[in-house]
Write a protein that holds these residues in place. Structure first.
Motif, PDB file in Angstrom:
ATOM      1  N   ILE A 206       0.881  -1.164   0.000  1.00 43.01           N
ATOM      2  CA  ILE A 206       0.000   0.000   0.000  1.00 43.01           C
ATOM      3  C   ILE A 206       0.923   1.220   0.000  1.00 43.01           C
ATOM      4  O   ILE A 206       1.986   1.182   0.621  1.00 43.01           O
ATOM      5  CB  ILE A 206      -0.915   0.000   1.241  1.00 43.01           C
ATOM      6  N   ALA A 207       0.517   2.253  -0.688  1.00 41.44           N
ATOM      7  CA  ALA A 207       1.411   3.403  -0.855  1.00 41.44           C
ATOM      8  C   ALA A 207       1.470   4.248   0.413  1.00 41.44           C
ATOM      9  O   ALA A 207       0.972   5.383   0.446  1.00 41.44           O
ATOM     10  CB  ALA A 207       0.963   4.237  -2.045  1.00 41.44           C
ATOM     11  N   ILE A 232       7.244   1.819 -13.178  1.00 42.98           N
ATOM     12  CA  ILE A 232       5.878   2.074 -12.717  1.00 42.98           C
ATOM     13  C   ILE A 232       5.552   1.067 -11.609  1.00 42.98           C
ATOM     14  O   ILE A 232       5.449  -0.124 -11.876  1.00 42.98           O
ATOM     15  CB  ILE A 232       4.864   1.915 -13.871  1.00 42.98           C
ATOM     16  N   PRO A 233       5.423   1.525 -10.389  1.00 40.88           N
ATOM     17  CA  PRO A 233       5.175   0.571  -9.303  1.00 40.88           C
ATOM     18  C   PRO A 233       3.748   0.037  -9.299  1.00 40.88           C
ATOM     19  O   PRO A 233       2.816   0.735  -9.695  1.00 40.88           O
ATOM     20  CB  PRO A 233       5.437   1.402  -8.039  1.00 40.88           C
ATOM     21  N   VAL A 234       3.618  -1.201  -8.865  1.00 41.95           N
ATOM     22  CA  VAL A 234       2.295  -1.790  -8.631  1.00 41.95           C
ATOM     23  C   VAL A 234       2.119  -1.963  -7.130  1.00 41.95           C
ATOM     24  O   VAL A 234       2.938  -2.606  -6.480  1.00 41.95           O
ATOM     25  CB  VAL A 234       2.168  -3.164  -9.332  1.00 41.95           C
ATOM     26  N   TYR A 235       1.071  -1.374  -6.597  1.00 46.26           N
ATOM     27  CA  TYR A 235       0.713  -1.607  -5.198  1.00 46.26           C
ATOM     28  C   TYR A 235      -0.435  -2.617  -5.181  1.00 46.26           C
ATOM     29  O   TYR A 235      -1.508  -2.345  -5.700  1.00 46.26           O
ATOM     30  CB  TYR A 235       0.288  -0.305  -4.520  1.00 46.26           C
ATOM     31  N   THR A 236      -0.187  -3.766  -4.568  1.00 39.70           N
ATOM     32  CA  THR A 236      -1.189  -4.838  -4.623  1.00 39.70           C
ATOM     33  C   THR A 236      -2.376  -4.582  -3.713  1.00 39.70           C
ATOM     34  O   THR A 236      -3.424  -5.188  -3.878  1.00 39.70           O
ATOM     35  CB  THR A 236      -0.562  -6.184  -4.210  1.00 39.70           C
ATOM     36  N   GLY A 237      -2.198  -3.731  -2.715  1.00 41.85           N
ATOM     37  CA  GLY A 237      -3.277  -3.501  -1.754  1.00 41.85           C
ATOM     38  C   GLY A 237      -3.182  -4.386  -0.537  1.00 41.85           C
ATOM     39  O   GLY A 237      -4.033  -4.341   0.347  1.00 41.85           O
ATOM     40  N   LEU A 244      -0.754 -12.436  -4.828  1.00 44.06           N
ATOM     41  CA  LEU A 244      -0.841 -11.181  -5.578  1.00 44.06           C
ATOM     42  C   LEU A 244       0.555 -10.665  -5.938  1.00 44.06           C
ATOM     43  O   LEU A 244       0.776 -10.171  -7.043  1.00 44.06           O
ATOM     44  CB  LEU A 244      -1.579 -10.116  -4.758  1.00 44.06           C
ATOM     45  N   THR A 247       1.813 -12.832  -8.745  1.00 42.36           N
ATOM     46  CA  THR A 247       1.148 -12.506 -10.006  1.00 42.36           C
ATOM     47  C   THR A 247       1.630 -11.156 -10.548  1.00 42.36           C
ATOM     48  O   THR A 247       1.834 -11.004 -11.760  1.00 42.36           O
ATOM     49  CB  THR A 247      -0.380 -12.467  -9.811  1.00 42.36           C
ATOM     50  N   ALA A 248       1.814 -10.198  -9.649  1.00 42.26           N
ATOM     51  CA  ALA A 248       2.316  -8.896 -10.088  1.00 42.26           C
ATOM     52  C   ALA A 248       3.704  -9.047 -10.710  1.00 42.26           C
ATOM     53  O   ALA A 248       4.003  -8.448 -11.755  1.00 42.26           O
ATOM     54  CB  ALA A 248       2.357  -7.929  -8.918  1.00 42.26           C
ATOM     55  N   LYS A 250       4.920 -11.759 -12.125  1.00 37.44           N
ATOM     56  CA  LYS A 250       4.774 -12.441 -13.416  1.00 37.44           C
ATOM     57  C   LYS A 250       4.250 -11.482 -14.481  1.00 37.44           C
ATOM     58  O   LYS A 250       4.645 -11.546 -15.653  1.00 37.44           O
ATOM     59  CB  LYS A 250       3.822 -13.639 -13.260  1.00 37.44           C
ATOM     60  N   THR A 251       3.347 -10.595 -14.057  1.00 38.10           N
ATOM     61  CA  THR A 251       2.823  -9.607 -14.998  1.00 38.10           C
ATOM     62  C   THR A 251       3.940  -8.696 -15.496  1.00 38.10           C
ATOM     63  O   THR A 251       4.046  -8.408 -16.699  1.00 38.10           O
ATOM     64  CB  THR A 251       1.723  -8.768 -14.310  1.00 38.10           C
ATOM     65  N   PHE A 252       4.779  -8.259 -14.565  1.00 42.24           N
ATOM     66  CA  PHE A 252       5.909  -7.414 -14.963  1.00 42.24           C
ATOM     67  C   PHE A 252       6.830  -8.159 -15.929  1.00 42.24           C
ATOM     68  O   PHE A 252       7.278  -7.602 -16.933  1.00 42.24           O
ATOM     69  CB  PHE A 252       6.699  -6.972 -13.732  1.00 42.24           C
ATOM     70  N   ASN A 255       5.600  -8.351 -19.232  1.00 45.56           N
ATOM     71  CA  ASN A 255       5.661  -7.029 -19.875  1.00 45.56           C
ATOM     72  C   ASN A 255       7.105  -6.554 -20.039  1.00 45.56           C
ATOM     73  O   ASN A 255       7.368  -5.354 -20.070  1.00 45.56           O
ATOM     74  CB  ASN A 255       4.849  -6.004 -19.081  1.00 45.56           C
TER      75      ASN A 255
END
Lengths: 368, 310
Positions: A206-207, A232-237, A244, A247-248, A250-252, A255
């Motif tokens: 979380i940011a 670009i950061p991903v915040y999973t929550g 999560l 998965t984040a 793997k998504t990166f 990409n």
């Protein structure tokens, strides 16, 4: 027609009760899980290498003198932490710090880990305070409001919490924080030099707090080397959802990200992806080399021991709170630990050393 | 948004969504069997946790993935015995006993992890297996036919469970036990035996769900499931107690989660909306559940212990 089932209800309830009782056997109760008392003759250090923030005004010499006079008395310290004692991240950094000083400072330490649920943690904190613990460390920014309510009810108990910068103007609350953006900046610059795709994978929970600081510092460091790099950061929550984070990551990777980093207890999922895809990983809070011995480039380590020494010295000197402390690269509360198992190019290592020295000397300004 | 609609990004997003959906699907399929026979099991999440730990521990010690999966399923089966004994034989209130099983799984899996493992270590996860020829289909091949074997197994189980429920004598008995156990009993169907069997099967599926989650993550951590078992129970309602509906709900949940992550990584969702977006899978599924739940009726005897008339 169905008959009442009372005849069967008792054994069923007993079975359920047994299951629940067994479930409660983990470390969620406030019973001490580790404690040790050092020989009474061991005196605490007179001062630490950490300089307190401006809010800390107690003369060190007076505190040291007081601490020396009372070090024979065991100080009871309780730690309430959100994740497991061996999470290889935030909680473990504090546990290791406590373990490293408890003998020298004659501490009796109790730990309650896995206190993700704030309401449960509040009960544990209250329990420790009412049991006569001298210092209760609430190791998580989510515990702030709890301390704000409890501290006035236990004026003779000292509380500490972090990462945070506020003591709520309470005389018995210490606060501590980490300038994680500094280590993040160094590691971000290294990541930019290691990346060939010029896409970095950055995962946070979380940011807020030191997680946001680290992520922001990492991207700032990367862009200081290559302003065009994608960061670009991903915040999973979630601080704890391993799936999560995996998965984040793997998504990166799908990409085109070829260097990964992350912060929170759940990074173990993302590190697994780095390991499986043989990509460089940058850690923070604690060393994560054991999870990917050949992929972890370096880890920013939090060393809370100097801060704890300062707090304990203050308590023994009669001051129970009102000060805020910060660990930085400059005061030794943060260090960058390089992994010898990763073949780091010499120019990247040299850049890291240069930045660490620059930040320590105040010549490099890391954006907040 | 345009960068999202490229073949590579769409492929990886859908593939991730399917992988994320797999534990939900396995657990929800098992729960469907139990609920169709009249037994609601709220302990699914705890069973998944215990099975995930068993899978992790065996994989860590033996490096044998197949054995680890069997250990996870075996743990599920064992917990099925406990669940069936409490819910079917002892006729306890099923909601309460399920919560007891959940709490047991949550606490005991952590206790075992701390005592037997301590410092977390990663395990070797099984590689993705492409289905010959199918995995060569542009875009679709990467989405659907280059996955972990457990993903294929989960989706193959959907028609199998549907066939068993709708086209076999055993399925008829399951439905009878869930709709009108007294009538089924009068026709010679042992309601207790049917319910025991569905609970055992359902818990074994939950064990497999825990194993699949663990092998996806490659490591164990306290509360690894993050309440996925409870979501699986909700997905049974979403799916109207039909395997195809359960699959649709699982895919919806997994795909929304994967899309949100991809949009974040591409910067489509700004940082300011990041935390709000993280709730999207749950919010969308709950909204869909509210819509769907009005149209279908649950098994009449769901959650009711059956006691033969005197």
């Amino acid at each position: 027609m169905q008959r009442p089932v009372h005849r069967r209800a008792l054994p069923a309830l007993l079975a359920v009760a047994a299951l629940v009782a067994a479930a409660c056997g983990s470390s969620s109760s406030p019973a001490p899980v580790s404690s040790a008392a050092a020989p009474a003759s061991v005196a605490p250090a007179a001062s630490s290498s950490v300089t307190p923030a401006p809010a800390a005004t107690a003369p060190a010499s007076a505190a040291a003198a007081a601490s020396g006079a009372t070090s024979a008395t065991t100080l009871k310290v309780a730690l309430v932490a959100p994740s497991a004692v061996n999470d290889l991240a935030f909680t473990q950094s504090m546990v290791e710090a406590l373990n490293s000083i408890k003998a020298r400072y004659n501490l009796q330490v109790a730990i309650s880990d896995n206190q993700f649920v704030v309401s449960t943690a509040a009960n544990v904190i209250r329990s420790y305070a009412s049991q006569g613990y001298n210092l209760v460390i609430a190791h998580g920014s989510q515990y702030g409001s709890t301390l704000q309510q409890l501290a006035p009810q236990f004026p003779n108990v000292s509380f500490a919490w972090g990462t945070a910068g506020s003591t709520f103007n309470q005389p018995n609350i210490f606060a501590y924080q980490a300038n994680s953006n500094e280590g993040g900046y160094v590691q971000g610059a290294m990541a930019a030099m290691l990346s060939t795709s010029k896409v970095l994978g950055v995962i946070g929970p979380i940011a807020v707090g030191d997680a946001k600081l680290y992520v922001d510092g990492f991207c700032a460091g990367a862009k200081s080397v290559d302003p065009t790099i994608s960061c670009i950061p991903v915040y999973t929550g979630s601080f704890s959802d391993v799936s999560l984070f995996a998965t984040a990551a793997k998504t990166f990777v799908s990409n085109k990200a070829d260097v990964l980093t992350g912060t929170a207890q759940a990074v173990v999922g993302a590190i697994g992806v780095a390991r499986a895809d043989n990509l460089p990983w940058f850690g923070t809070q604690w060393t994560q080399v054991s999870l990917a011995p050949h992929n972890v480039v370096s880890s920013q380590i939090y060393n809370w021991a100097p801060i704890l020494e300062q707090i304990i010295t203050e308590i023994r000197g009669g001051k129970l709170g009102g000060a805020t402390y910060t660990v930085t690269l400059g005061n030794g509360g943060e260090t960058i630990q390089f992994n010898s198992g990763f073949n780091l190019p010499a120019n990247v290592k040299a850049k890291a050393d240069e930045l660490i020295k620059g930040i320590t000397d105040g010549l490099v300004n890391v954006p907040q | 948004m345009s960068q999202f609609f490229t073949a590579a990004v769409l492929t990886s997003t859908v593939a991730a969504g399917i992988a994320l959906a797999t534990p939900f699907l396995l657990a929800a399929l098992g729960e469907t069997l139990g609920q169709r026979s009249g037994v609601i099991n709220l302990g699914v999440d705890g069973i998944m946790l215990l099975a995930a730990f068993a899978t992790y521990y065996v994989a860590l010690r033996t490096d044998d993935v197949l054995l680890a999966i069997l250990a996870g399923m075996g743990t599920g089966l064992l917990m099925g015995v406990v669940t069936a004994a409490v819910s079917v034989t002892l006729k306890a209130e099923q909601g309460i006993s399920g919560i007891g099983v959940y709490l047991f799984g949550l606490g005991f899996s952590d206790l075992l992890f701390q005592k037997l493992v301590g410092t977390p270590l990663p395990i070797t996860t099984p590689p993705q297996v492409g289905i010959p020829l199918l995995d060569q289909i542009p875009v679709l091949g990467g989405m659907f036919f280059d996955q972990s074997p457990l993903v294929y197994l989960a989706f193959l189980l959907v028609p199998v469970v549907a066939f068993v429920l709708n086209h076999t004598t055993y399925g008829l008995k399951i439905r009878a036990a869930g709709e009108n156990p007294a009538a089924a009993d009068s026709l010679g169907v042992s309601v207790a035996r049917i319910r025991w069997s569905t609970v055992l099967l359902g818990c074994t599926f939950a064990g497999l769900a825990g194993a699949s989650l663990l092998l996806y993550d490659g490591i164990f951590q306290v509360n690894l499931t993050q309440s996925e078992g409870f979501i699986a129970v909700a997905l049974v309602y979403f799916g109207a107690w039909r395997p195809s509906g359960v699959m649709a709900g699982s895919l919806l949940y997994g795909l929304v989660g994967a899309i949100i992550l991809t949009w974040k990584s591409l910067g489509i969702i700004p940082l300011s909306g990041s935390d709000l977006a993280a709730t999207a899978p749950a919010v969308i599924t709950v909204l869909a559940l509210l819509f769907v739940a009005r149209r279908f009726r649950q098994p009449a005897a769901l959650g009711k212990p059956y006691e033969r008339e005197a």
